[in-house]
Enzyme design. Sequence first.
Site, PDB file in Angstrom:
ATOM      1  N   HIS A 408       6.567 -12.908   9.151  1.00 45.18           N
ATOM      2  CA  HIS A 408       5.225 -11.949  10.057  1.00 45.18           C
ATOM      3  C   HIS A 408       5.764 -10.462  10.141  1.00 45.18           C
ATOM      4  CE1 HIS A 408       2.905 -11.855  13.640  1.00 45.18           C
ATOM      5  NE2 HIS A 408       3.305 -13.304  14.024  1.00 45.18           N
ATOM      6  N   ASP A 412       0.289 -10.665   9.374  1.00 45.86           N
ATOM      7  CA  ASP A 412      -0.058 -11.896  10.961  1.00 45.86           C
ATOM      8  C   ASP A 412      -0.868 -12.119  11.062  1.00 45.86           C
ATOM      9  OD1 ASP A 412       0.926  -9.194  12.268  1.00 45.86           O
ATOM     10  OD2 ASP A 412      -0.049  -7.364  12.423  1.00 45.86           O
TER      11      ASP A 412
END
Lengths: 434, 340
Positions: A408, A412
């Site tokens: 992450h 995204d």
Amino acid sequence: MPIEVILPKVDMDMETGTIEAWHVKEGDRVRQGDTIFEIGTNKAVMEVEAPASGAIRNIKAETGVPISVGTPVAWIYLDGEAATTPSEPAAAAATVAAATSLSQAEATAAPVIAAAPASSGLRATPLARRLARQNSLDLKTLIGTGPRGRIGEADVTAALILRSDPQDRVSKDVPSGSVASTSILRDAANTAPQDEGSGKRDCRQPEGRLQPFSAIRRIVANRLSESMRTAPHFYLTSEIEMSAARDLLGRLARRHERIGAPKPSLTVLIARVAARILRDHPVINASVEGEATRFHERIDIGIAMERDGDLVVPVLRDAGAMDMPAMTREFARLREGMAKRTLTPAELGGGTFTISNLGMYGVDAFTAIINPPQGAILAVGRTVDKPVGRNGEIVLRPMANFTLSSDHRIVDGVAAARFMADLREALENPEVLL
Amino acid sequence: MPSDTLEAVSEIRELSYAEAVREALGQAMEADERVFLFGEDVGVYGGAFGVSGDLVHRFGKERVIDTPISELGIAGAAVGAAITGMRPVLEIQFSDFITLAMEQLVNQAAKIRFMFGGKASVPMVVRLPGGSGTGAAAQHSQSLEAWFAHVPGLKVLQPSTPHDAKGMLLAAIDDPNPVLIFEHKLLYKTKGHVPPEAYRVPIGKAAIRREGTDVTIVGSSIMARKAEAAAERLASDGISAEVIDLRSIRPIDFTTIAESVRKTHRLLVVYEGVKTMGIGAEISAMIAESEVFDFLDAPIIRLGGADAPIPYNPVLEKAAVPQEDDIVTAAANLVRRGEA
């Protein structure tokens, strides 16, 4: 020998820095102590001084771009040194890929080797050189994991173990608490016998057999722990219908037979599809480098495999440029090389994306740990006929679970979801790839 | 008393470093009337750091002599006494003041045996309280042992424990040549097991304080103690450090260091003296020149004192010499990253 100017570590926890401004230009004469550039960290801007007097050559680093600590940014040629262009790293592009997942502990370390001028030679510790000498191992085939790409004992040992037969790897009982080296290392180093086993044996007899990590296991353990610790993983799972892919695989098998290519496997087909759609998803074909994202131009797909209990990841180099027969042949070559232990460390790592398929073991679905410094890994489960709804009716279709683990820090949720959507579309309707 | 009881007593007996030195002095003076003490305030005052204590009351002013404040005079008188057959033990109140006695030590004491073809020798011992950490500033805090280790004809010792302080002082008094013993001021109050009998610790033999496999840490005097404490912390971090207490700087026990580095492949040398041109440089070079070079898997790292006079400010004073934290960090980096 020209003096290397590296991007220095000016802060304890600094991994990358940005050159804010160069105070010199190509060919300028500098004196030791002159300011040659300003470096920006997340805290301050600092001036960096010339480590020697001479002429600045081969300025490699642009301003404003994050660079890993230890990367050479220029060279200072002393008086009388031929100011020829150092062998410009033909391998520079390759180094990122060659930063093998097996031998590269720090993503920042490996690219440095090839980037140095030819005259500066290979960096290796005396012990690594001795081990290589004794085992007729060419150090040039290795990638060092030490500072500025230095090859150490562990790098040589890992290479020797990759080369060796599994029978050579004798496990050794070691008292708990003592640091164990593998027996192959002992033999190879021909060191004086050590008394690891004698002396302070723990009086509590622990239950079971204690097997020290092999060099590969140690690297795998370190890298995967590091990945879980530093990369915030998130997981997206899609259940994808495999009818079209299955049909396509059947047609490809017949075609490959005609042209004399090996029979394609589902893993190769998935790799081929992934390689195609990764072109449209640069953030999935990317790596974390300090506090920056490295977008890879080439698509190198690693395929997780097991060999004698070790996890190894041979890489389909430039998979984006391969057609199906070429990829099938390359995959067969890697498998054979792995079995015969003829693959080089460079072939066993440095991918930009990884696929792990456990479907053949009957696994329905699983989540994989990202192979650092890559940004994502695709976990493939088995294909099984399942009742699904089609046009208002329940029908049986071959279905498979695909789970993408993403880092992450650079990927995204929506970016990962778009990749999964394209993967589904390409597997369910392969003609979209045309 | 049965002998097993004696042994039991000796096993549990603890003395401070200063008490151990005093006991050695007392036992040497009892055993040999040629032994006498010489120094500023060693008599009635009991020594600047209380080492000589009550010795003046036990042996009298003839054998525990308070001298004028003249290090050159003290050293010259000691050299003369030693040549004529006495066994002087002198105390230089702070080792920094040894600068005033250099002529006698370097040009006379160290040379006489050689220049007279062995017809004369200089069996003298110089005790020198040294090191930083007491807030005594630049002229009272130095670690000058490397100066003397550079002079053939002198022996230089740095015991780190009460046990060694006693045993090495007795060995030094026995020695027919000039011996300098640097005693770290911060060690005087540290305690440890000291057998009551007059035992000797051989000069020139290092002690392995802790066995390990990942990195060799070499130190002497207080740095050996700091290295031991650091090794304990490193162990809880999964790093197995071998700690070598040199005990003797000259002669130096190269064999023990070399054997250890052959095993651990990494060497960290820790010393309080100024890093540049110091003991660490010598040890590093000895290893780099030897056949052990081929077993190094990382650069040799020195942790030494800052290239600066010892500051008075207590924070800066601490920062000027290697501390336990510095040793832990340097050793861990050396093992994990291959650099300090």
